[in-house]
Scaffold this motif. Structure first.
Motif, PDB file in Angstrom:
ATOM      1  N   ASN A 122      57.477 -12.467 -77.190  1.00  0.00           N
ATOM      2  CA  ASN A 122      57.788 -12.940 -78.534  1.00  0.00           C
ATOM      3  C   ASN A 122      56.572 -13.556 -79.203  1.00  0.00           C
ATOM      4  O   ASN A 122      56.393 -13.424 -80.421  1.00  0.00           O
ATOM      5  CB  ASN A 122      58.958 -13.918 -78.533  1.00  0.00           C
ATOM      6  CG  ASN A 122      59.543 -14.067 -79.907  1.00  0.00           C
ATOM      7  OD1 ASN A 122      59.981 -13.093 -80.523  1.00  0.00           O
ATOM      8  ND2 ASN A 122      59.526 -15.286 -80.433  1.00  0.00           N
ATOM      9  N   ALA A 123      55.719 -14.200 -78.447  1.00  0.00           N
ATOM     10  CA  ALA A 123      54.497 -14.763 -79.014  1.00  0.00           C
ATOM     11  C   ALA A 123      53.611 -13.660 -79.586  1.00  0.00           C
ATOM     12  O   ALA A 123      53.022 -13.820 -80.657  1.00  0.00           O
ATOM     13  CB  ALA A 123      53.750 -15.561 -77.959  1.00  0.00           C
ATOM     14  N   VAL A 133      54.686 -10.716 -80.732  1.00  0.00           N
ATOM     15  CA  VAL A 133      55.376 -10.207 -81.916  1.00  0.00           C
ATOM     16  C   VAL A 133      55.126 -11.116 -83.117  1.00  0.00           C
ATOM     17  O   VAL A 133      54.757 -10.658 -84.207  1.00  0.00           O
ATOM     18  CB  VAL A 133      56.888 -10.049 -81.641  1.00  0.00           C
ATOM     19  CG1 VAL A 133      57.654  -9.725 -82.911  1.00  0.00           C
ATOM     20  CG2 VAL A 133      57.121  -8.971 -80.583  1.00  0.00           C
ATOM     21  N   VAL A 134      55.289 -12.410 -82.947  1.00  0.00           N
ATOM     22  CA  VAL A 134      55.113 -13.364 -84.047  1.00  0.00           C
ATOM     23  C   VAL A 134      53.651 -13.428 -84.488  1.00  0.00           C
ATOM     24  O   VAL A 134      53.340 -13.385 -85.684  1.00  0.00           O
ATOM     25  CB  VAL A 134      55.632 -14.762 -83.653  1.00  0.00           C
ATOM     26  CG1 VAL A 134      55.269 -15.805 -84.694  1.00  0.00           C
ATOM     27  CG2 VAL A 134      57.139 -14.717 -83.433  1.00  0.00           C
ATOM     28  N   ARG A 187      52.271 -10.693 -86.767  1.00  0.00           N
ATOM     29  CA  ARG A 187      52.660 -10.758 -88.183  1.00  0.00           C
ATOM     30  C   ARG A 187      51.739 -11.672 -88.980  1.00  0.00           C
ATOM     31  O   ARG A 187      51.695 -11.592 -90.201  1.00  0.00           O
ATOM     32  CB  ARG A 187      54.100 -11.269 -88.309  1.00  0.00           C
ATOM     33  CG  ARG A 187      55.126 -10.291 -87.801  1.00  0.00           C
ATOM     34  CD  ARG A 187      56.531 -10.698 -88.199  1.00  0.00           C
ATOM     35  NE  ARG A 187      56.938 -11.971 -87.643  1.00  0.00           N
ATOM     36  CZ  ARG A 187      57.951 -12.130 -86.801  1.00  0.00           C
ATOM     37  NH1 ARG A 187      58.672 -11.093 -86.402  1.00  0.00           N
ATOM     38  NH2 ARG A 187      58.257 -13.329 -86.357  1.00  0.00           N
ATOM     39  N   GLN A 188      51.015 -12.556 -88.309  1.00  0.00           N
ATOM     40  CA  GLN A 188      50.206 -13.561 -88.994  1.00  0.00           C
ATOM     41  C   GLN A 188      48.708 -13.278 -88.945  1.00  0.00           C
ATOM     42  O   GLN A 188      47.932 -13.962 -89.614  1.00  0.00           O
ATOM     43  CB  GLN A 188      50.479 -14.936 -88.372  1.00  0.00           C
ATOM     44  CG  GLN A 188      51.926 -15.340 -88.484  1.00  0.00           C
ATOM     45  CD  GLN A 188      52.243 -16.571 -87.657  1.00  0.00           C
ATOM     46  OE1 GLN A 188      51.463 -17.008 -86.831  1.00  0.00           O
ATOM     47  NE2 GLN A 188      53.424 -17.130 -87.878  1.00  0.00           N
ATOM     48  N   ALA A 219      54.490  -4.089 -81.753  1.00  0.00           N
ATOM     49  CA  ALA A 219      54.081  -5.161 -82.668  1.00  0.00           C
ATOM     50  C   ALA A 219      52.607  -5.027 -83.042  1.00  0.00           C
ATOM     51  O   ALA A 219      52.236  -5.199 -84.206  1.00  0.00           O
ATOM     52  CB  ALA A 219      54.351  -6.533 -82.042  1.00  0.00           C
ATOM     53  N   SER A 227      51.461  -3.869 -86.890  1.00  0.00           N
ATOM     54  CA  SER A 227      50.900  -4.997 -87.625  1.00  0.00           C
ATOM     55  C   SER A 227      50.074  -4.510 -88.814  1.00  0.00           C
ATOM     56  O   SER A 227      49.438  -3.452 -88.758  1.00  0.00           O
ATOM     57  CB  SER A 227      50.014  -5.835 -86.703  1.00  0.00           C
ATOM     58  OG  SER A 227      49.361  -6.848 -87.429  1.00  0.00           O
TER      59      SER A 227
END
Length: 138
Positions: free
Chosen positions: A56-57, A59-60, A63-64, A91, A95
């Motif tokens: 999850n880290a 994936v998040v 996005r940034q 991911a 991106s």
């Protein structure tokens, strides 16, 4: 510039990338995400501004990020001895960030036409690509 560095296994490549980015682009914000805690720890010790571990880290953070750096295995599901999950690879691939992928010929992934080079030369080439993206004012 927000630079995301992703690594797995022992984090040796990520550690070298974090150190090189911090030296060459001191104003860049470096986020390190390891597929495991050993990789994350190695990158934290090298000076990453932010760090996290796991699927999850990734994936998040993808996005940034403005730029994603890491071994080519980060876009191949089940690579790096199974540490890169399909969600992680997707991911990175989906991106909006620019991706600088280092062509290591290992873990059953062979990049045709790319000669085997030492890790240091590959890291230097990745940092040169990042500096080109950052532009002359970086």
């Amino acid at each position: 510039m927000r630079v995301l560095i992703i690594d797995a296994q022992g984090g040796g490549i990520g550690r070298q990338l974090v150190g090189a980015v911090r030296r060459q682009l001191p104003d860049a914000v470096v986020t390190a995400v390891g597929a495991n805690t050993a990789a994350t720890s190695a990158m934290m010790k090298a000076g990453a501004h932010h760090a996290a571990t796991g699927e999850n880290a990734v994936v998040v953070a993808c996005r940034q990020a403005d730029v994603i750096l890491g071994p080519i295995g980060i876009v191949i599901a089940d690579s790096l001895w199974g540490e890169i999950t399909p969600k992680m690879a997707a991911a990175v691939g989906q991106s909006q960030a620019k991706r600088i992928l280092i062509p290591f010929n290992h873990c059953d992934n062979i990049i045709a036409g790319v000669p085997d080079a030492g890790a240091g030369a590959l890291i230097d080439a990745a940092i040169d690509a990042l500096l080109a993206i950052a532009g002359p004012d970086a």
